[in-house]
Scaffold this active site. Structure first.
Site, PDB file in Angstrom:
ATOM      1  NE  ARG A   7      30.598 -84.226  17.853  1.00  0.00           N
ATOM      2  CZ  ARG A   7      30.384 -85.343  17.165  1.00  0.00           C
ATOM      3  NH1 ARG A   7      29.483 -85.366  16.213  1.00  0.00           N
ATOM      4  NH2 ARG A   7      31.061 -86.445  17.455  1.00  0.00           N
TER       5      ARG A   7
ATOM      6  CB  CYS B 238      17.147 -99.196  -3.395  1.00  0.00           C
ATOM      7  SG  CYS B 238      18.758 -99.825  -3.893  1.00  0.00           S
TER       8      CYS B 238
ATOM      9  CE1 TYR C 190      34.465 -87.009  13.351  1.00  0.00           C
ATOM     10  CE2 TYR C 190      33.394 -85.379  14.744  1.00  0.00           C
ATOM     11  CZ  TYR C 190      34.495 -86.143  14.431  1.00  0.00           C
ATOM     12  OH  TYR C 190      35.633 -86.039  15.189  1.00  0.00           O
TER      13      TYR C 190
END
Length: 415
Positions: free
Chosen positions: A273, A348, A377
């Site tokens: 990360r 939706c 990520y």
């Protein structure tokens, strides 16, 4: 960098009649970040990139000259790296390696296998003997310790599917000596106890804990340790608070007495990360603005099926608004002015939300919402094909003002 990103976004919008929906990865920024991190690292330490954070082939290709190698957690990830380089060192981890994966790991010359159970160790010994190869391994250890830093994602220090509990170290070494002679070579130990830790001092203390444990095992069992892999887990924040202080962390490493006791042992880190998060942008066009029960909603072309991180982590993802004059209609252009708005996706489901109660000066249909810190990520953990919406485009920013789109990048990465 924001101006360069926005220049590319305007080119995307001008070149298509479809609403903008794209990822932009700043490859030059990733390379510069790694270069700066390496400047601070002490002797006998190395960086591997954990590609689970973002396995995009162009990112792997960009990092190839800078990192020691790559950490993978599946054969699929391993093959992605090998398509870029057949020589670069690879570390292979993961708690559920199947026999076929262990065989392929040996076939593709994995540098170190992280063994995570006694059964996996015995499987590997049998396979290596059958193939008449020697597998170099690290034992991944789950420490029993309450002193480990606590973060949102904890992977060690308690019950966990990851690694061997430390009381199994002696038995694992005995198996290697009695059953694995000539088949496996124990190079050292692997630890990865947490993810996304932002406290550099606590992280340095954790590394000292690892190294002290290794020194004790080395002395107790008469083994030679060449490598200690201290994993990753270096944190990135998404709320504007300070992230991981890498210069402070590495300065503490240089002063570490525990590291000096293992003089000459290679200390590996496998961050993901922290290398890529700040260098990715997810740009989506506002397609509708509506008021419901007194609250305002901006619907974007995209959402959590492209960038699942905010829904997964339960945070509001940082963004900025890129104003455009993209409006060719005679009817009024809906807008939110000096107010709060929920930024939601096109799915939706009420869970398709990128940011709640976002304060904006002005946001109009046709403007672009640029979600920053979208390099890690975000795309790869998302449910891309839910409801069948088209995928975003991918663009890659390189040195100067150059950039390539996904088709050009695919051709480059496939060469």
């Amino acid at each position: 960098m924001i101006s360069k990103v926005e220049t590319v976004i305007r080119q995307i919008q001008e070149g298509s009649e479809e609403p903008v929906c794209a990822y932009l990865y700043d490859l030059a920024g990733i390379q510069e970040q790694v270069r700066q991190m390496l400047q601070h690292m002490p002797q006998h330490t190395s960086l591997f990139y954990a590609i689970k954070a973002n396995p995009d082939p162009r990112i792997i290709e960009a990092l190839l000259p800078w990192v020691k190698g790559f950490e993978v957690a599946s054969i699929g990830e391993l093959l992605k790296v090998r398509r870029i380089s057949v020589q670069v060192p690879i570390l292979f981890g993961g708690p559920g390696k199947k026999e076929a994966e262990l065989e392929q790991a040996l076939e593709h010359r994995v540098t170190l296998l992280h063994v995570e159970s006694l059964l996996e160790l015995r499987r590997l010994i049998a396979i290596a003997k059958r193939k008449k190869q020697v597998a170099s391994i690290l034992l991944r250890i789950n420490l029993r310790s309450s002193t480990l830093p606590r973060t949102k994602i904890v992977m060690g220090g308690g019950p966990s599917p990851f690694g061997l509990d430390e009381e199994w170290v002696e038995q694992a070494i005995q198996i290697i000596r009695e059953e694995g002679a000539g088949a496996v070579h124990l190079r050292g130990f692997h630890f990865h106890s947490l993810s996304n830790n932002t406290d550099a001092r606590l992280h340095a203390e954790m590394i000292d804990l690892y190294l002290n444990k290794v020194k004790a095992w080395q002395d107790a069992y008469g083994i030679q340790v060449d490598v200690v892999n201290a994993g990753g887990g270096f944190g990135v924040t998404y709320d504007g608070s300070p992230g991981f202080d890498w210069p402070l962390f590495t300065s503490l490493l240089k002063q570490s007495e525990a590291r000096k006791q293992l003089d000459g042992v290679q200390l590996y880190f496998e961050p993901g990360r922290i290398l890529v998060a700040d260098h990715g942008y997810y740009a989506t066009e506002v397609t509708d603005i509506k008021v419901s029960h007194g609250e305002q909603f901006a619907v974007i072309r995209g959402g959590t099926h492209h960038n699942r991180l905010p829904a997964s982590w339960g945070h509001n993802h940082p963004f900025h608004v890129m104003a455009t004059e993209h409006w060719a209609h005679s009817y009024a252009r809906p807008e939110v002015k000096q107010s709060e708005v929920h930024i939601v996706g096109e799915l939706c489901t009420p869970k398709d939300r990128m940011h709640s109660n976002a304060e904006v000066e002005l946001l109009r249909v046709g403007d672009i919402v640029v979600f920053e810190k979208s390099g890690a990520y975000c795309w790869t953990i998302s449910h891309h094909d839910f409801l069948g919406h088209p995928h975003p485009a991918f663009h890659y920013l390189t040195e100067g003002n150059d950039h390539v789109n996904s088709d050009e990048a695919f051709q480059s990465a496939s060469r």
